[in-house]
Design a protein around this motif. Structure first.
Motif, short mmCIF file in Angstrom:
data_model
loop_
_atom_site.label_atom_id
_atom_site.label_comp_id
_atom_site.label_asym_id
_atom_site.label_seq_id
_atom_site.Cartn_x
_atom_site.Cartn_y
_atom_site.Cartn_z
N GLY A 276 -33.61 -30.00 25.39
CA GLY A 276 -34.85 -29.22 25.55
C GLY A 276 -34.88 -28.53 26.91
N ALA A 277 -34.49 -29.27 27.95
CA ALA A 277 -34.54 -28.72 29.31
C ALA A 277 -33.62 -27.51 29.46
CB ALA A 277 -34.15 -29.80 30.32
N THR A 278 -32.47 -27.56 28.79
CA THR A 278 -31.52 -26.44 28.89
C THR A 278 -32.20 -25.15 28.44
OG1 THR A 278 -29.75 -27.98 28.35
CG2 THR A 278 -29.24 -25.63 28.14
N LYS A 279 -32.95 -25.25 27.35
CA LYS A 279 -33.62 -24.05 26.80
C LYS A 279 -34.79 -23.60 27.69
CE LYS A 279 -31.02 -23.26 23.38
NZ LYS A 279 -29.98 -22.26 23.59
N LEU A 280 -35.35 -24.53 28.43
CA LEU A 280 -36.45 -24.13 29.32
C LEU A 280 -36.01 -23.06 30.30
CD1 LEU A 280 -38.25 -27.50 30.18
CD2 LEU A 280 -39.13 -25.58 28.87
N TYR A 281 -34.72 -23.14 30.67
CA TYR A 281 -34.24 -22.16 31.66
C TYR A 281 -34.12 -20.76 31.06
CZ TYR A 281 -33.86 -25.63 35.24
OH TYR A 281 -34.18 -26.56 36.18
N ASP A 282 -34.37 -20.62 29.71
CA ASP A 282 -34.41 -19.29 29.10
C ASP A 282 -35.76 -18.61 29.30
OD1 ASP A 282 -31.87 -19.67 28.23
OD2 ASP A 282 -32.41 -20.11 26.13
N VAL A 283 -36.78 -19.36 29.74
CA VAL A 283 -38.11 -18.72 29.81
C VAL A 283 -38.10 -17.61 30.85
CG1 VAL A 283 -39.35 -20.82 29.09
CG2 VAL A 283 -39.25 -20.21 31.51
N GLN A 284 -38.92 -16.61 30.56
CA GLN A 284 -38.97 -15.43 31.43
C GLN A 284 -39.66 -15.76 32.76
OE1 GLN A 284 -37.51 -12.56 30.32
NE2 GLN A 284 -36.94 -13.89 28.61
N ASP A 285 -39.35 -14.96 33.77
CA ASP A 285 -39.99 -15.17 35.06
C ASP A 285 -41.51 -14.98 34.98
OD1 ASP A 285 -37.79 -15.97 36.34
OD2 ASP A 285 -37.45 -14.11 37.48
N SER A 286 -41.97 -14.26 33.93
CA SER A 286 -43.42 -14.04 33.79
C SER A 286 -44.15 -15.39 33.61
CB SER A 286 -43.72 -13.12 32.61
OG SER A 286 -43.16 -13.67 31.44
N TYR A 287 -43.43 -16.38 33.04
CA TYR A 287 -44.02 -17.72 32.89
C TYR A 287 -44.39 -18.28 34.27
CZ TYR A 287 -44.21 -22.81 32.28
OH TYR A 287 -44.58 -24.14 32.33
N PHE A 288 -43.43 -18.18 35.21
CA PHE A 288 -43.68 -18.72 36.56
C PHE A 288 -44.81 -17.97 37.25
CE2 PHE A 288 -38.98 -19.65 36.22
CZ PHE A 288 -39.16 -21.00 35.97
N LYS A 289 -44.83 -16.64 37.00
CA LYS A 289 -45.83 -15.79 37.67
C LYS A 289 -47.24 -16.21 37.21
CE LYS A 289 -46.63 -10.94 38.70
NZ LYS A 289 -47.78 -10.53 37.91
N GLU A 290 -47.36 -16.38 35.88
CA GLU A 290 -48.65 -16.75 35.30
C GLU A 290 -49.14 -18.10 35.85
OE1 GLU A 290 -49.57 -17.75 30.86
OE2 GLU A 290 -48.39 -15.90 30.96
N ILE A 291 -48.23 -19.07 35.87
CA ILE A 291 -48.58 -20.41 36.34
C ILE A 291 -48.95 -20.36 37.82
CG2 ILE A 291 -47.68 -22.76 36.74
CD1 ILE A 291 -47.85 -22.36 33.82
N ASN A 292 -48.14 -19.61 38.57
CA ASN A 292 -48.39 -19.50 40.00
C ASN A 292 -49.78 -18.91 40.27
OD1 ASN A 292 -48.38 -17.87 42.60
ND2 ASN A 292 -46.58 -19.18 42.89
N GLU A 293 -50.13 -17.86 39.51
CA GLU A 293 -51.45 -17.23 39.71
C GLU A 293 -52.57 -18.20 39.39
OE1 GLU A 293 -49.91 -12.68 38.85
OE2 GLU A 293 -51.17 -13.67 37.35
N GLU A 294 -52.38 -18.97 38.32
CA GLU A 294 -53.41 -19.94 37.94
C GLU A 294 -53.60 -20.99 39.05
OE1 GLU A 294 -55.68 -20.21 35.79
OE2 GLU A 294 -56.22 -22.33 35.99
N TYR A 295 -52.48 -21.47 39.61
CA TYR A 295 -52.61 -22.49 40.67
C TYR A 295 -53.16 -21.90 41.96
CZ TYR A 295 -51.02 -26.37 37.97
OH TYR A 295 -50.98 -27.37 37.03
N GLN A 296 -52.86 -20.64 42.19
CA GLN A 296 -53.44 -20.02 43.40
C GLN A 296 -54.97 -19.92 43.25
OE1 GLN A 296 -51.34 -17.08 45.47
NE2 GLN A 296 -53.16 -15.94 46.10
N ARG A 297 -55.42 -19.58 42.03
CA ARG A 297 -56.88 -19.54 41.77
C ARG A 297 -57.48 -20.92 42.01
NH1 ARG A 297 -55.79 -15.83 37.68
NH2 ARG A 297 -55.36 -17.43 36.13
#
Ligand code: PLP
Length: 399
Positions: A276-297
């Motif tokens: 499962g973890a191997t496939k996680l590395y296929d997620v787009q950078d937009s995933y990180f951006k979205e999460i980062n914005e939520e945590y910054q809020r």
């Protein structure tokens, strides 16, 4: 029969110490906002579950002790995309979370009675692991007043003694949310070179850096390749704490050869979770951006609300999802317990982690608490408001 002295010396987790009081409060019908544990509430990307569901073998066998090659390659590519070169073949080993990676790193660089340099306050589970393997922390202080920046070169240097074998830092920091600047990291690297120490860099929160600041990894610094051990994890990066997948990376071939022995001794990290973890590395950078914005809020919410409480010393954490303010009370643990046992507003209260357990040989943390902003903004506002009202009441009772 007697249990060992060694196990007796392991303290209760600072994060879970008040759990029996929280359980009793829940039993009596109270709703608790949990700001004590840093488990993200964000979803794990569907790629993880799809990969596990697609598993079509009739047996869950052991994975290789070093980890599935595909996952080591995915981890190596992740680093490469961030200008960090670790070879999948012999410079990365997959572990059961960063927690196991830390155990391996510490066993590989210390002997019984040695110590490891870290800053006060530090991630409290480090202490559990230190005691487990028979070593001690050696600490230098960082302060709430300046957002827990690292102290000057001499202070760090003078904290090293003849038994110190490594310096260990969590960056971005749990419990303070500090993110060290390039200059601070170079300062630590200079001490490590001067005193011939390993550097154990715990960078599990590297995606959680706010205010458009760039994260600087120890792995970007030249001249320390041989002494650097990088710990990592998918727990926070992909909101996958329960998968228990992490890694240890180093360019020091001798060290990695020894760590392979430790990895072999525990056979393997979990097979399906590695798939499962191997496939996680296929997620787009937009995933990180979205999460980062939520945590910054969330960071903004918490900081704004904490500033409204009289007498609280606080700051805007630059990363991770923690803040460690100082409260106008003498004993924050007593206050945190009281919030669970004696306080509620319309049946609701808050659980926080007392600061004391994040310090070694210091009373500074007695007035501090660690808050994890892992709830949505609306709930965070309610929770900090409960803290404010609770604090007023507690101060009246105790004045
Ligand atoms: C600084 C730090 N390092 C390591 C860990 C452990 O991570 P893992 O879930 O990968 O074992 C945590 C978990 O909260 C953490 O905060």
């Amino acid at each position: 029969m007697k249990v060992s002295q060694r196990v007796k010396e392991v303290p209760y987790s600072a994060i879970r110490k008040l759990t029996p009081y929280a359980d009793a409060a829940k039993k009596s019908g109270k709703k608790i906002y949990h700001l004590n544990i840093g488990e993200p509430d964000t979803r794990t990307p569907k790629e993880f579950f799809e990969a596990v569901q697609d598993f079509n073998q009739d047996r869950v066998g052991y994975a290789p002790s070093k980890g599935l090659l595909e996952l080591r390659e995915a981890t190596s590519k992740y680093y490469k995309d961030r200008a960090i070169a670790y070879d999948a073949e012999d410079e990365i080993i997959i572990t059961a979370g960063a927690s196991e990676a830390l155990v391996f790193a510490l066993i590989a660089v210390t002997d019984l009675g040695d110590n490891v340099l870290t800053c006060n306050p530090f991630y409290s589970n480090y202490y559990t692991i230190f005691r487990q393997i028979g070593i001690k922390p050696q600490t230098f202080d960082t302060k709430v007043e300046d957002g827990y920046k690292l102290p000057d070169y001499e202070t760090i240097l003078n904290s090293v003694n003849e038994d110190t074998k490594a310096v260990l830092l969590s960056n971005p920091s749990n419990p303070t949310g500090a993110v060290y600047t390039e200059e601070e990291i170079r300062r630590v690297a200079r001490v490590a070179i001067e005193k011939d120490l390993f550097i154990i860099a715990d960078e599990v929160y590297r995606e959680f850096v706010y205010d458009n600041k760039e994260f600087m990894s120890f792995a970007e610094i030249e001249g320390i390749e041989d002494r650097l051990i990088l710990l990592d994890s998918i727990s926070k990066r992909f909101g996958a704490c329960g998968a228990r997948i992490g890694s240890i990376a180093s360019k020091n071939k001798d060290l990695m050869t020894e760590i392979v022995k430790l990895a072999t001794g525990r056979l393997a990290a979990p097979t399906l979770e590695q798939i499962g973890a191997t496939k996680l590395y296929d997620v787009q950078d937009s995933y990180f951006k979205e999460i980062n914005e939520e945590y910054q809020r969330r960071r903004d919410c918490v900081y704004e609300e904490l500033q409204k409480i009289d007498g609280v010393k606080t700051y805007a954490p630059k990363g991770a999802f923690y803040v460690m303010p100082e409260l106008p009370v003498e004993d924050a643990e007593d206050f945190a317990k009281w919030m669970l046992t004696d306080f509620d507003l319309d049946g609701e209260t808050v659980m926080v982690a007392p600061g004391f357990g994040f310090y070694h040989d210091s009373n500074v943390g007695k007035s501090q608490i660690r808050l994890a902003f892992v709830l949505n903004c609306e709930d965070l506002k309610k929770a900090i408001n409960l803290l404010k009202i609770g604090l007023d009441e507690y101060k009246k009772i105790n004045s």
